[in-house]
Scaffold this motif. Structure first.
Motif, PDB file in Angstrom:
ATOM      1  N   SER A  45      33.134  43.630  33.469  1.00 14.04           N
ATOM      2  CA  SER A  45      34.428  43.731  34.076  1.00 14.04           C
ATOM      3  C   SER A  45      34.749  42.585  35.264  1.00 14.04           C
ATOM      4  N   LEU A  46      33.587  42.471  35.944  1.00 12.17           N
ATOM      5  CA  LEU A  46      33.768  41.544  36.941  1.00 12.17           C
ATOM      6  C   LEU A  46      33.499  40.171  36.625  1.00 12.17           C
ATOM      7  N   LEU A  47      32.960  39.947  35.430  1.00 13.72           N
ATOM      8  CA  LEU A  47      32.938  38.546  34.938  1.00 13.72           C
ATOM      9  C   LEU A  47      33.988  38.260  34.144  1.00 13.72           C
ATOM     10  N   SER A  48      35.020  39.148  33.659  1.00 18.81           N
ATOM     11  CA  SER A  48      36.222  38.852  32.670  1.00 18.81           C
ATOM     12  C   SER A  48      37.086  37.903  33.331  1.00 18.81           C
ATOM     13  N   PRO A  49      37.791  37.096  32.530  1.00 23.09           N
ATOM     14  CA  PRO A  49      38.822  35.943  32.784  1.00 23.09           C
ATOM     15  C   PRO A  49      39.823  36.945  33.818  1.00 23.09           C
ATOM     16  N   ASP A  50      40.017  38.230  33.660  1.00 25.38           N
ATOM     17  CA  ASP A  50      41.279  38.930  34.271  1.00 25.38           C
ATOM     18  C   ASP A  50      40.869  39.020  35.879  1.00 25.38           C
ATOM     19  N   PHE A  51      39.279  39.226  36.119  1.00 25.48           N
ATOM     20  CA  PHE A  51      38.935  39.162  37.562  1.00 25.48           C
ATOM     21  C   PHE A  51      38.946  37.890  38.113  1.00 25.48           C
ATOM     22  N   VAL A  52      38.710  36.961  37.325  1.00 23.64           N
ATOM     23  CA  VAL A  52      38.947  35.638  37.864  1.00 23.64           C
ATOM     24  C   VAL A  52      40.115  35.251  38.090  1.00 23.64           C
ATOM     25  N   GLN A  53      40.979  35.570  37.276  1.00 22.16           N
ATOM     26  CA  GLN A  53      42.516  35.408  37.719  1.00 22.16           C
ATOM     27  C   GLN A  53      42.830  35.787  38.753  1.00 22.16           C
ATOM     28  N   PHE A  54      42.574  36.933  39.060  1.00 26.17           N
ATOM     29  CA  PHE A  54      42.857  38.069  40.137  1.00 26.17           C
ATOM     30  C   PHE A  54      42.426  37.225  41.539  1.00 26.17           C
ATOM     31  N   ILE A  55      41.195  36.941  41.470  1.00 28.99           N
ATOM     32  CA  ILE A  55      40.749  36.204  42.588  1.00 28.99           C
ATOM     33  C   ILE A  55      41.346  34.948  42.715  1.00 28.99           C
ATOM     34  N   GLU A  56      41.615  34.012  41.629  1.00 30.89           N
ATOM     35  CA  GLU A  56      42.447  32.972  42.105  1.00 30.89           C
ATOM     36  C   GLU A  56      43.555  32.911  42.546  1.00 30.89           C
ATOM     37  N   ASN A  57      44.447  34.164  42.605  1.00 28.57           N
ATOM     38  CA  ASN A  57      46.004  34.337  42.871  1.00 28.57           C
ATOM     39  C   ASN A  57      45.961  35.193  44.081  1.00 28.57           C
ATOM     40  N   ILE A  58      44.705  35.429  44.735  1.00 28.82           N
ATOM     41  CA  ILE A  58      45.162  36.149  46.024  1.00 28.82           C
ATOM     42  C   ILE A  58      46.012  35.325  47.094  1.00 28.82           C
ATOM     43  N   LYS A  59      46.878  36.112  47.977  1.00 30.52           N
ATOM     44  CA  LYS A  59      47.784  35.137  48.732  1.00 30.52           C
ATOM     45  C   LYS A  59      47.431  35.747  50.336  1.00 30.52           C
ATOM     46  N   PRO A  60      47.986  35.010  51.119  1.00 27.37           N
ATOM     47  CA  PRO A  60      47.590  35.408  52.448  1.00 27.37           C
ATOM     48  C   PRO A  60      48.634  36.442  52.947  1.00 27.37           C
ATOM     49  N   ARG A  61      48.218  37.351  53.873  1.00 23.72           N
ATOM     50  CA  ARG A  61      48.886  38.422  54.566  1.00 23.72           C
ATOM     51  C   ARG A  61      49.016  39.663  53.746  1.00 23.72           C
ATOM     52  N   ILE A  62      48.086  39.850  52.352  1.00 23.81           N
ATOM     53  CA  ILE A  62      48.058  41.058  51.654  1.00 23.81           C
ATOM     54  C   ILE A  62      46.699  41.220  51.590  1.00 23.81           C
ATOM     55  N   LYS A  63      46.709  42.695  51.474  1.00 24.70           N
ATOM     56  CA  LYS A  63      45.105  43.263  51.437  1.00 24.70           C
ATOM     57  C   LYS A  63      45.215  43.579  49.891  1.00 24.70           C
ATOM     58  N   TYR A  64      43.918  43.286  49.661  1.00 23.75           N
ATOM     59  CA  TYR A  64      43.379  43.391  48.311  1.00 23.75           C
ATOM     60  C   TYR A  64      42.142  44.329  48.199  1.00 23.75           C
ATOM     61  N   GLY A  65      41.909  45.147  47.035  1.00 20.21           N
ATOM     62  CA  GLY A  65      40.825  46.039  46.981  1.00 20.21           C
ATOM     63  C   GLY A  65      40.081  45.932  45.509  1.00 20.21           C
ATOM     64  N   ILE A  66      38.842  46.380  45.698  1.00 22.32           N
ATOM     65  CA  ILE A  66      38.175  46.724  44.374  1.00 22.32           C
ATOM     66  C   ILE A  66      37.672  48.117  44.708  1.00 22.32           C
ATOM     67  N   LEU A  67      38.008  48.796  43.491  1.00 23.39           N
ATOM     68  CA  LEU A  67      37.579  50.142  43.410  1.00 23.39           C
ATOM     69  C   LEU A  67      36.629  50.365  42.422  1.00 23.39           C
ATOM     70  N   ILE A  68      35.344  51.039  42.700  1.00 25.59           N
ATOM     71  CA  ILE A  68      34.294  51.231  41.795  1.00 25.59           C
ATOM     72  C   ILE A  68      33.707  52.622  41.962  1.00 25.59           C
ATOM     73  N   GLY A  69      33.684  53.187  40.907  1.00 28.64           N
ATOM     74  CA  GLY A  69      33.258  54.569  40.773  1.00 28.64           C
ATOM     75  C   GLY A  69      33.336  55.309  39.389  1.00 28.64           C
ATOM     76  N   HIS A  70      33.819  56.362  39.446  1.00 32.25           N
ATOM     77  CA  HIS A  70      33.901  56.960  37.960  1.00 32.25           C
ATOM     78  C   HIS A  70      35.333  57.653  37.944  1.00 32.25           C
ATOM     79  N   ASP A  71      35.972  57.595  36.618  1.00 32.08           N
ATOM     80  CA  ASP A  71      37.080  58.458  36.294  1.00 32.08           C
ATOM     81  C   ASP A  71      36.868  60.030  36.228  1.00 32.08           C
ATOM     82  N   ASN A  72      38.091  60.695  35.954  1.00 30.59           N
ATOM     83  CA  ASN A  72      37.890  62.312  36.120  1.00 30.59           C
ATOM     84  C   ASN A  72      37.187  62.541  34.997  1.00 30.59           C
ATOM     85  N   HIS A  73      36.443  61.644  34.099  1.00 28.86           N
ATOM     86  CA  HIS A  73      35.815  62.368  32.997  1.00 28.86           C
ATOM     87  C   HIS A  73      34.248  61.895  33.113  1.00 28.86           C
ATOM     88  N   GLY A  74      33.981  61.461  34.290  1.00 32.04           N
ATOM     89  CA  GLY A  74      32.683  60.832  34.699  1.00 32.04           C
ATOM     90  C   GLY A  74      32.297  59.485  34.010  1.00 32.04           C
TER      91      GLY A  74
END
Length: 93
Positions: A45-74
């Motif tokens: 998922s971190l090698l996907s085109p969607d993640f690359v596009q996310f990184i290419e479109n970051i803008k100044p003065r905005i906070k961004y985040g990457i959440l890693i973990g487990h959903d409610n079903h584990g």
């Protein structure tokens, strides 16, 4: 690259701003390092085109985040997007 790594219950949030961003490989390495220490996740998922596009479109003065973990079903999850406070407001998977 400067990031703020925050534990949120069973998940981890990696927070960064455009001004502290260096390059795609740095954020990819940080996210994979955090995930390797605590979670089993789909690294592709971190090698996907969607993640690359996310990184290419970051803008100044905005906070961004990457959440890693487990959903409610584990099942592994990886989400990314803009932050409002410490909550992802627009995210991709």
């Amino acid at each position: 690259m400067i990031v703020d790594i925050q534990r949120q219950g069973k998940n981890t949030l990696i927070v960064f701003k455009e001004k502290d961003f260096t390059n795609y490989n740095d954020i990819l390495g940080i996210a994979c390092g955090v995930a390797a220490g605590n979670y089993c996740f789909e690294a592709g998922s971190l090698l996907s085109p969607d993640f690359v596009q996310f990184i290419e479109n970051i803008k100044p003065r905005i906070k961004y985040g990457i959440l890693i973990g487990h959903d409610n079903h584990g099942k592994p999850l990886v989400r990314w997007g803009r932050l409002q406070g410490n909550v992802l407001t627009s995210s991709q998977m």
